[in-house]
Design a protein around this motif. Structure first.
Motif, PDB file in Angstrom:
ATOM      1  N   VAL A  86       0.834  -1.205   0.000  1.00 30.44           N
ATOM      2  CA  VAL A  86       0.000   0.000   0.000  1.00 30.44           C
ATOM      3  C   VAL A  86       0.872   1.259   0.000  1.00 30.44           C
ATOM      4  O   VAL A  86       0.615   2.208  -0.752  1.00 30.44           O
ATOM      5  CB  VAL A  86      -0.956  -0.014   1.212  1.00 30.44           C
ATOM      6  N   TRP A  87       1.904   1.274   0.842  1.00 34.24           N
ATOM      7  CA  TRP A  87       2.788   2.438   0.888  1.00 34.24           C
ATOM      8  C   TRP A  87       3.474   2.676  -0.452  1.00 34.24           C
ATOM      9  O   TRP A  87       3.601   3.821  -0.915  1.00 34.24           O
ATOM     10  CB  TRP A  87       3.827   2.248   1.985  1.00 34.24           C
ATOM     11  N   GLN A  88       3.914   1.611  -1.084  1.00 35.14           N
ATOM     12  CA  GLN A  88       4.566   1.766  -2.388  1.00 35.14           C
ATOM     13  C   GLN A  88       3.603   2.329  -3.428  1.00 35.14           C
ATOM     14  O   GLN A  88       3.984   3.181  -4.245  1.00 35.14           O
ATOM     15  CB  GLN A  88       5.116   0.418  -2.845  1.00 35.14           C
ATOM     16  N   CYS A  89       2.368   1.872  -3.396  1.00 32.78           N
ATOM     17  CA  CYS A  89       1.375   2.372  -4.358  1.00 32.78           C
ATOM     18  C   CYS A  89       1.070   3.846  -4.115  1.00 32.78           C
ATOM     19  O   CYS A  89       0.917   4.626  -5.066  1.00 32.78           O
ATOM     20  CB  CYS A  89       0.107   1.535  -4.277  1.00 32.78           C
ATOM     21  N   VAL A  90       0.979   4.259  -2.849  1.00 30.85           N
ATOM     22  CA  VAL A  90       0.693   5.660  -2.528  1.00 30.85           C
ATOM     23  C   VAL A  90       1.831   6.553  -3.006  1.00 30.85           C
ATOM     24  O   VAL A  90       1.613   7.603  -3.634  1.00 30.85           O
ATOM     25  CB  VAL A  90       0.453   5.824  -1.020  1.00 30.85           C
ATOM     26  N   VAL A  91       3.065   6.164  -2.711  1.00 28.13           N
ATOM     27  CA  VAL A  91       4.211   6.965  -3.144  1.00 28.13           C
ATOM     28  C   VAL A  91       4.300   6.996  -4.665  1.00 28.13           C
ATOM     29  O   VAL A  91       4.600   8.045  -5.258  1.00 28.13           O
ATOM     30  CB  VAL A  91       5.501   6.405  -2.521  1.00 28.13           C
ATOM     31  N   ALA A  92       4.018   5.871  -5.309  1.00 28.16           N
ATOM     32  CA  ALA A  92       4.023   5.846  -6.771  1.00 28.16           C
ATOM     33  C   ALA A  92       2.978   6.804  -7.339  1.00 28.16           C
ATOM     34  O   ALA A  92       3.216   7.478  -8.346  1.00 28.16           O
ATOM     35  CB  ALA A  92       3.777   4.428  -7.276  1.00 28.16           C
ATOM     36  N   ALA A  93       1.815   6.882  -6.699  1.00 26.95           N
ATOM     37  CA  ALA A  93       0.766   7.793  -7.162  1.00 26.95           C
ATOM     38  C   ALA A  93       1.200   9.249  -7.030  1.00 26.95           C
ATOM     39  O   ALA A  93       0.963  10.074  -7.932  1.00 26.95           O
ATOM     40  CB  ALA A  93      -0.519   7.553  -6.375  1.00 26.95           C
ATOM     41  N   VAL A  94       1.855   9.601  -5.912  1.00 28.54           N
ATOM     42  CA  VAL A  94       2.332  10.973  -5.727  1.00 28.54           C
ATOM     43  C   VAL A  94       3.368  11.326  -6.792  1.00 28.54           C
ATOM     44  O   VAL A  94       3.318  12.401  -7.408  1.00 28.54           O
ATOM     45  CB  VAL A  94       2.920  11.150  -4.312  1.00 28.54           C
ATOM     46  N   LEU A  95       4.311  10.416  -7.031  1.00 21.80           N
ATOM     47  CA  LEU A  95       5.335  10.675  -8.043  1.00 21.80           C
ATOM     48  C   LEU A  95       4.718  10.754  -9.436  1.00 21.80           C
ATOM     49  O   LEU A  95       5.137  11.574 -10.262  1.00 21.80           O
ATOM     50  CB  LEU A  95       6.397   9.579  -7.993  1.00 21.80           C
ATOM     51  N   LEU A  96       3.722   9.913  -9.692  1.00 23.61           N
ATOM     52  CA  LEU A  96       3.073   9.932 -10.998  1.00 23.61           C
ATOM     53  C   LEU A  96       2.319  11.237 -11.231  1.00 23.61           C
ATOM     54  O   LEU A  96       2.297  11.759 -12.350  1.00 23.61           O
ATOM     55  CB  LEU A  96       2.122   8.737 -11.116  1.00 23.61           C
ATOM     56  N   CYS A  97       1.708  11.771 -10.178  1.00 27.23           N
ATOM     57  CA  CYS A  97       1.055  13.083 -10.299  1.00 27.23           C
ATOM     58  C   CYS A  97       2.051  14.146 -10.735  1.00 27.23           C
ATOM     59  O   CYS A  97       1.764  14.973 -11.613  1.00 27.23           O
ATOM     60  CB  CYS A  97       0.426  13.478  -8.963  1.00 27.23           C
ATOM     61  N   CYS A  98       3.223  14.130 -10.145  1.00 25.60           N
ATOM     62  CA  CYS A  98       4.244  15.125 -10.488  1.00 25.60           C
ATOM     63  C   CYS A  98       4.742  14.936 -11.910  1.00 25.60           C
ATOM     64  O   CYS A  98       4.923  15.910 -12.647  1.00 25.60           O
ATOM     65  CB  CYS A  98       5.408  15.030  -9.506  1.00 25.60           C
ATOM     66  N   VAL A  99       4.963  13.680 -12.317  1.00 23.43           N
ATOM     67  CA  VAL A  99       5.468  13.417 -13.671  1.00 23.43           C
ATOM     68  C   VAL A  99       4.441  13.837 -14.721  1.00 23.43           C
ATOM     69  O   VAL A  99       4.784  14.486 -15.722  1.00 23.43           O
ATOM     70  CB  VAL A  99       5.825  11.925 -13.817  1.00 23.43           C
ATOM     71  N   LEU A 100       3.180  13.495 -14.525  1.00 23.36           N
ATOM     72  CA  LEU A 100       2.142  13.850 -15.494  1.00 23.36           C
ATOM     73  C   LEU A 100       1.928  15.358 -15.539  1.00 23.36           C
ATOM     74  O   LEU A 100       1.753  15.937 -16.623  1.00 23.36           O
ATOM     75  CB  LEU A 100       0.839  13.139 -15.143  1.00 23.36           C
TER      76      LEU A 100
END
Length: 311
Positions: A38-52
């Motif tokens: 779950v933690w990995q998915c949350v951090v991935a979502a935050v990073l993906l928001c920044c990349v997009l």
């Protein structure tokens, strides 16, 4: 230009609210492996928001970038993003996010370089304390026994991973307790927990003011130990694993009133002796699937205008 702003807002909300929500969850200690996911998915979502957000902001600011990003898209899809009406902050946003990405990569490289240097030092010290015998090749043994008065055991990751244990630990650990310690350390190695620790440390050191990254680092250190404890206890029992933890740590003052760097050990022992009930398989599957959908949310936000235009 509403989509890049929406993505930034979504990422900021996730970075602030996710640690608070996960801290209130009462299932993390019961299912540490699921909590790690779950933690990995949350951090991935935050990073993906920044990349997009960076990509769309750059496409709005510069025609050349827009041509590459929307090359296969019809004109009405490009018009749906209203990139021609970009604000003057588009270029600054894209540059700032790109710098953040480069900084994150630099922090990760620094963490890996430091870890490798630390590993080389440890292996050099290991060769001094446990020199090779005639005819023995470096890295040929996965288990190294060191003379030592302090009971200890640790895993050295790398191309030729090695488990190191002291003679004091061999004298202390009785019966299956030694097997439980070995299983614990092997659990770290098989799950590649070192990579999780490096990634979380790089993000937390690079952006110490971002709550989700600091909490990610702290929780990784705690959850990987709980996950390794569970791996050992499933094979050799919770009581055996708890007793092994006590034998290895009782001389370090971790069970006293004053806090120490190993202050989490008493909680781990209590958890092993009074194990919480595991979540039902359906609940675990639901949590895993829900976490996997978290990084999909930024993608939906980014692609909604294009999908509407195609519809």
């Amino acid at each position: 230009m509403m989509v890049p702003a929406a993505l930034l807002l979504l990422g900021a909300l996730a970075a602030v609210l996710a640690p608070r929500l996960l801290a209130r969850a009462n299932w993390a200690d019961r299912e540490p492996v699921v909590a790690l996911w779950v933690w990995q998915c949350v951090v991935a979502a935050v990073l993906l928001c920044c990349v997009l957000s960076m990509t769309l902001s750059a496409a709005a600011a510069w025609q050349a970038v827009r041509g590459h990003v929307f090359a296969p898209a019809p004109h009405h899809v490009v018009d749906a993003y209203a990139l021609a009406e970009a604000s003057p902050w588009a270029a600054a946003t894209a540059v700032a996010l790109a710098c953040g990405g480069l900084w994150s990569a630099a922090m990760l490289v620094r963490e890996i370089v430091r870890a490798r240097a630390r590993r080389r030092r440890e292996r050099a010290e290991l060769r001094v304390r446990a020199p090779l015998l005639p005819g023995e090749e470096p890295g040929s043994d996965r288990l190294v026994v060191l003379e030592g008065e302090r009971p200890d055991a640790w895993w050295l990751p790398g191309a030729a991973p090695q488990l190191v244990i002291t003679t004091a630990a061999l004298r202390r650990l009785k019966g299956s307790q030694l097997d439980a310690v070995l299983a614990h350390e092997q659990g770290h190695a098989r799950a590649r927990h070192d990579w999780l620790l490096h990634s979380s440390a790089a993000l937390a050191n690079g952006f110490p003011q971002v709550p989700v990254f600091a909490a990610f680092r702290d929780e990784m250190h705690r959850l990987v130990e709980l996950a390794a404890d569970d791996m050992a206890s499933r094979r050799f029992g919770r009581l055996t694993t708890a007793l092994a933890l006590v034998e290895l740590n009782e001389d370090r003052g971790v069970f006293g009133p004053c806090p120490t760097p190993q202050a989490h050990v008493p909680q781990r022992v209590n958890r092993l002796l009074t194990p919480p009930d595991r979540l039902p398989p359906v609940h675990r599957l639901r949590l895993t699937a829900s976490a996997a959908l978290v990084p999909v949310v930024p993608l939906l936000v980014a692609f909604v205008p294009g999908l509407r235009a195609l519809g």
